[in-house]
Scaffold this motif. Structure first.
Motif, short mmCIF file in Angstrom:
data_model
loop_
_atom_site.label_atom_id
_atom_site.label_comp_id
_atom_site.label_asym_id
_atom_site.label_seq_id
_atom_site.Cartn_x
_atom_site.Cartn_y
_atom_site.Cartn_z
N LEU A 80 52.41 47.17 -25.05
CA LEU A 80 51.29 47.33 -24.13
C LEU A 80 51.12 46.05 -23.32
N GLN A 81 51.21 46.16 -21.99
CA GLN A 81 51.02 45.01 -21.12
C GLN A 81 50.27 45.45 -19.86
N VAL A 123 43.19 51.41 -24.03
CA VAL A 123 44.22 51.14 -25.03
C VAL A 123 44.09 52.10 -26.21
N ILE A 139 53.01 49.59 -32.38
CA ILE A 139 52.42 49.18 -31.12
C ILE A 139 52.37 47.66 -31.11
N ASP A 141 50.94 44.68 -28.99
CA ASP A 141 49.94 44.47 -27.94
C ASP A 141 50.06 43.09 -27.34
N THR A 143 48.42 42.87 -24.32
CA THR A 143 47.33 43.03 -23.37
C THR A 143 46.14 42.19 -23.78
N VAL A 146 43.91 39.67 -26.39
CA VAL A 146 44.77 40.20 -27.46
C VAL A 146 44.02 40.34 -28.78
N VAL A 149 41.56 43.38 -28.56
CA VAL A 149 42.30 44.63 -28.41
C VAL A 149 43.05 44.98 -29.70
N THR A 150 43.67 43.98 -30.32
CA THR A 150 44.38 44.23 -31.58
C THR A 150 43.42 44.64 -32.68
N LEU A 153 42.63 48.25 -32.24
CA LEU A 153 43.74 49.09 -32.67
C LEU A 153 43.81 49.20 -34.19
N ALA A 160 49.81 48.35 -35.53
CA ALA A 160 49.78 47.46 -34.38
C ALA A 160 49.84 46.00 -34.82
N GLY A 162 49.44 42.12 -32.65
CA GLY A 162 49.18 41.46 -31.38
C GLY A 162 50.12 40.30 -31.15
#
Length: 421
Positions: A80-81, A123, A139, A141, A143, A146, A149-150, A153, A160, A162
């Protein structure tokens, strides 16, 4: 092996492709799918990707699509970027906080919260579709932000990890200063994403000799210059902070600087226009030198290493990643996401033990972790009060008048990306 890159139309992507081509023995990718809704950009990046692989004799196939579900179908790993709102949103993140005398930055402070609010719901939707397509897919990550977002997830039960390029960049820099192979340099890297310190630099692995004092004594000026921090501060700390710590250690100085020059977003947007023109040249079959100025140095090496380890290949046994705390830093909740050295393999990332952290660093880590928890709550549930609470908790803000004003600005500038606003 099939890998999918969501945000594949990014100008970063040729850096990633170059890594896949050079490191094919570590990560033998057979099919690489680039997913992006921006059809024109995707066509330019996809064309260059194919030419890079062909030049280096890589047999892998590059597929481009705007159909996310088709792109992730059967993927072994999904990177994911993405950037929700594009560079225009980043430009806002870097400017409106300055109106309140606060840092304007895309991952730190109020701008970082805005990015989290835009990004987390998108996301999580992508991750659910990945899980439906292949529940065993990993996944990765990249993005920002980080850490937040991680955490989103992992909290939702996704497989996932990060990834950030700060640690690998420092590893390469220290290796050059020491005149040794980067693979021999092991960092005692600890903290949160974009809030880390190198408390040791070891040769040969986690149990190797710590040469950080030697590095600081012999190369402290060069390291300080790179970080844009005074050498006496590094000597007093005895550690190497990431360059993001300058936003904390020299906040007012940075705010004054940011108010006197174009935003980084504006610089990157201009660079991207030039890069996309280059990518459209059918004779270009390697990543251009200009890409090094775009950011993301060594991203490809880090991504290949992590993907190879997660998929059972020949990646490094220890890597700096973002993963669940699980008692590693005992003053944080187990479900906090930290950025540390970890043993990485097909079952995921297991943090290596970390010595007791100096209160000078532990206090800031605890504070920002609390902010990240509140930021994630705001991203998941919405509401002005949750945004205010997150901003008030952030150590770069912390005053109710600032938090109130920033809350209004954040919502006003991001309304189109916030379902609840």
């Amino acid at each position: 092996m099939k890998l999918t890159v969501v945000g594949g139309g990014s100008t970063y992507t040729p850096e990633l492709i170059d890594g896949f081509a050079r490191l094919r023995d570590t990560l033998p990718v057979e099919e690489l799918v680039l997913v992006d809704p921006a059809a024109e950009r995707l066509a330019l990046v996809g064309g260059l990707a194919r030419r890079i692989l062909a030049r280096q004799g890589h047999p892998g196939r590059v597929v481009t699509t705007s159909d996310l579900d088709a792109g992730v179908e059967g993927a072994d790993a999904v990177l994911l970027q993405l950037r929700v709102g594009g560079q225009a949103a980043r430009e806002q993140d870097e400017t409106w906080p300055l109106e309140c005398g606060c840092i304007g930055q895309e991952t730190t402070g109020a701008g970082g919260l805005a990015k989290a609010l835009r990004t987390v719901p998108v996301v999580l939707d992508i991750a659910e579709r990945v899980r439906r397509a292949n529940p065993r897919a990993w996944i990765i990550d990249f993005t920002n932000p980080v850490g937040i977002v991680t955490r989103a997830l992992l909290q939702a039960g996704h497989r996932a990890v990060g990834l950030c390029n700060v640690a690998i960049g420092l590893q390469r820099k220290f290796a050059a200063l020491l005149g040794t192979d980067p693979r021999e340099v092991h960092l005692d890297h600890v903290g949160l994403n974009h809030l880390t310190w190198e408390t040791g630099v070891r040769l040969g692995g986690p149990e190797g000799a710590n040469v950080l004092p030697k590095l600081l004594a012999g190369h402290g000026d060069a390291i300080a210059d790179d970080l844009r921090l005074p050498r006496p501060l590094l000597d007093r700390l005895g550690v190497v902070p990431s360059y993001y710590l300058r936003y904390y250690y020299a906040h007012d100085e940075v705010v004054r600087e940011l108010g006197t020059k174009p935003s980084r977003a504006a610089e990157v947007a201009a660079m991207e226009r030039e890069l996309l023109t280059m990518y459209g040249d059918p004779s270009l079959d390697e990543k251009p030198a200009l890409l090094a100025r775009r950011g993301g140095a060594f991203y490809s090496e880090a991504a290949v290493d992590l993907a190879a380890s997660l998929l059972g290949g020949g990646g490094s046994p220890y890597q700096v990643v973002n993963t669940l705390n699980k008692g590693t830093l005992p003053f944080l909740p187990d479900d906090a996401v930290i950025e540390v050295q970890a043993a990485v393999g097909p079952t995921g990332a297991a943090p290596l033990p970390v010595p007791d952290l100096d209160p000078l660093y532990a206090g800031l880590v605890a504070n920002v972790t609390a902010y990240e928890e509140l930021a994630l709550e705001a991203a998941l549930r919405g509401g002005r009060d949750r945004v205010f609470r997150a901003l008030l908790s952030h150590p770069l803000i912390g005053q109710y008048a600032y938090a109130d004003a920033l809350t209004d600005r954040l919502i006003a500038h991001n309304r189109e990306h916030l379902a609840w606003a």
